[in-house]
Scaffold this active site. Structure first.
Site, PDB file in Angstrom:
ATOM      1  N   LEU A   1       5.356 -11.448  -3.124  1.00 36.30           N
ATOM      2  CA  LEU A   1       5.229 -10.000  -3.245  1.00 36.30           C
ATOM      3  C   LEU A   1       4.652  -9.578  -4.595  1.00 36.30           C
ATOM      4  O   LEU A   1       4.900 -10.208  -5.621  1.00 36.30           O
ATOM      5  CB  LEU A   1       6.593  -9.343  -3.063  1.00 36.30           C
ATOM      6  CG  LEU A   1       7.348  -9.656  -1.760  1.00 36.30           C
ATOM      7  CD1 LEU A   1       8.660  -8.900  -1.724  1.00 36.30           C
ATOM      8  CD2 LEU A   1       6.495  -9.336  -0.533  1.00 36.30           C
ATOM      9  N   HIS A   2       3.869  -8.503  -4.558  1.00 37.87           N
ATOM     10  CA  HIS A   2       3.352  -7.874  -5.763  1.00 37.87           C
ATOM     11  C   HIS A   2       3.585  -6.374  -5.666  1.00 37.87           C
ATOM     12  O   HIS A   2       4.209  -5.888  -4.707  1.00 37.87           O
ATOM     13  CB  HIS A   2       1.874  -8.220  -5.982  1.00 37.87           C
ATOM     14  CG  HIS A   2       0.993  -7.921  -4.801  1.00 37.87           C
ATOM     15  ND1 HIS A   2       0.735  -6.644  -4.350  1.00 37.87           N
ATOM     16  CD2 HIS A   2       0.297  -8.747  -3.972  1.00 37.87           C
ATOM     17  CE1 HIS A   2      -0.074  -6.685  -3.317  1.00 37.87           C
ATOM     18  NE2 HIS A   2      -0.358  -7.951  -3.056  1.00 37.87           N
TER      19      HIS A   2
ATOM     20  N   GLY B   1       1.779  -3.917  -4.906  1.00 41.96           N
ATOM     21  CA  GLY B   1       1.289  -3.269  -3.689  1.00 41.96           C
ATOM     22  C   GLY B   1       2.298  -3.365  -2.562  1.00 41.96           C
ATOM     23  O   GLY B   1       2.547  -2.385  -1.846  1.00 41.96           O
ATOM     24  N   HIS B   2       2.895  -4.551  -2.386  1.00 38.94           N
ATOM     25  CA  HIS B   2       3.935  -4.702  -1.375  1.00 38.94           C
ATOM     26  C   HIS B   2       5.134  -3.794  -1.681  1.00 38.94           C
ATOM     27  O   HIS B   2       5.717  -3.187  -0.771  1.00 38.94           O
ATOM     28  CB  HIS B   2       4.432  -6.149  -1.329  1.00 38.94           C
ATOM     29  CG  HIS B   2       3.420  -7.141  -0.876  1.00 38.94           C
ATOM     30  ND1 HIS B   2       3.002  -8.191  -1.670  1.00 38.94           N
ATOM     31  CD2 HIS B   2       2.736  -7.258   0.286  1.00 38.94           C
ATOM     32  CE1 HIS B   2       2.123  -8.916  -1.014  1.00 38.94           C
ATOM     33  NE2 HIS B   2       1.923  -8.365   0.173  1.00 38.94           N
TER      34      HIS B   2
ATOM     35  N   ASP C   1      -6.554  -4.476   3.339  1.00 42.20           N
ATOM     36  CA  ASP C   1      -7.001  -5.194   4.536  1.00 42.20           C
ATOM     37  C   ASP C   1      -7.466  -4.156   5.564  1.00 42.20           C
ATOM     38  O   ASP C   1      -6.827  -3.940   6.597  1.00 42.20           O
ATOM     39  CB  ASP C   1      -5.866  -6.047   5.096  1.00 42.20           C
ATOM     40  CG  ASP C   1      -5.474  -7.150   4.134  1.00 42.20           C
ATOM     41  OD1 ASP C   1      -6.322  -8.012   3.855  1.00 42.20           O
ATOM     42  OD2 ASP C   1      -4.337  -7.140   3.644  1.00 42.20           O
TER      43      ASP C   1
END
Length: 283
Positions: free
Chosen positions: A33-34, A36-37, A150
């Site tokens: 996870l980063h 953005g997640h 995405d």
């Protein structure tokens, strides 16, 4: 926070929660996870009573020679971040539970999957739509959140949900970027320090394209040519595709309009990075 590895246990829990009138928010990921997640999880926390995060590196969406074996994995790290973000359940199955011996059923969305990443990664979207449909059946969410990075994947999932009458709200969330503009990705960890600098060519290409459109240079071929030349100056860069498409159909365009989105896939060394952004025509 609970960690569930069995699809059957997860599904039973989800059905029980729904029977009690609880609204389930769902964020499907491949882990590592980063920020953005985390932004997806924070929004999911607002939109439901029960927040479920899935962590599953899905083998069916990786092609031969891609980075399935090397994809970064750290469940303990992810669990700590998820707990801080208010996740109620992590669903973290193993591949043999999702695709048991004799597995033979796949979901395929036509047309919209054929270009862009679908052209360079044959079978990728069949793997994506299959696993997402399985996850939807297991987790039983009311709302599912995905990142806009995405872009094609989000369009494909929305098409699948519409066509198969899935009672799920699909929410696309803005791209999260590093301070220097690089789109956040779990694959960024593959980049060396020098390649990390070169990777900025993607976000810089978006800026160049927007600036060209803003002054009335609307010819898509000319815009693509300009930014392709800029990216090609990076010694480790290899362009997979650069396209300007209609945001809904993903059909290529000849001239920029209010529905235009620039989509890029570029290898920096062995690392394949994607990015995208809308190109707005001045009023």
């Amino acid at each position: 926070m609970d960690i569930i590895t069995s699809p059957e246990t997860m599904q039973q829990r989800a059905l029980a929660e729904r029977s009690e009138g609880r609204r389930i928010s769902f964020v499907p990921t491949m882990g590592y996870l980063h920020a953005g997640h985390i932004s997806l999880l924070e929004e999911g926390r607002k939109r439901g009573d029960l927040l479920v995060l899935s962590i599953f590196v899905n083998p069916t969406q990786f092609g031969q020679g891609e980075d399935f074996e090397d994809y970064p994995r750290d469940l303990q790290r992810d669990a700590e971040l998820a707990d801080e973000a208010g996740v109620d359940i992590i669903f973290a199955p193993v591949a043999s539970a999702m695709y048991p011996k004799g597995y033979a059923t796949y979901v395929y969305v036509e047309n919209i999957t054929e270009g862009l990443c679908g052209a360079s990664r044959p079978g990728h979207f069949r793997g994506v739509t299959t696993v997402v449909s399985k996850l939807f059946n297991i987790v039983q969410p009311h709302v599912a959140l995905f990142g806009n990075k995405d872009f094609q994947q989000l369009a494909v999932i929305r098409r699948m949900v519409l066509d198969l009458n899935m009672p799920i709200e699909v929410v696309g969330m803005p791209i999260f970027r590093e301070e220097d503009g690089l789109a956040m990705s779990s694959r960024n960890v593959y980049l060396s320090a020098e390649q990390r600098k070169q990777a900025l060519a993607l976000s810089q290409a978006l800026t160049t394209a927007r600036n060209l459109a803003a002054v009335g240079d609307l010819d898509c071929a000319e815009i693509i040519s300009t930014i392709s030349e800029d990216i090609a100056k990076q010694p480790d860069a290899r362009i997979d595709y650069i396209k300007i498409c209609h945001q809904l159909t993903l059909h290529e365009q000849s001239a920029v309009d209010q529905d235009s989105v620039l989509l890029l896939a570029v290898y920096i060394g062995k690392t394949r990075l994607i990015d995208n952004g809308f190109l707005l025509v001045p009023a």
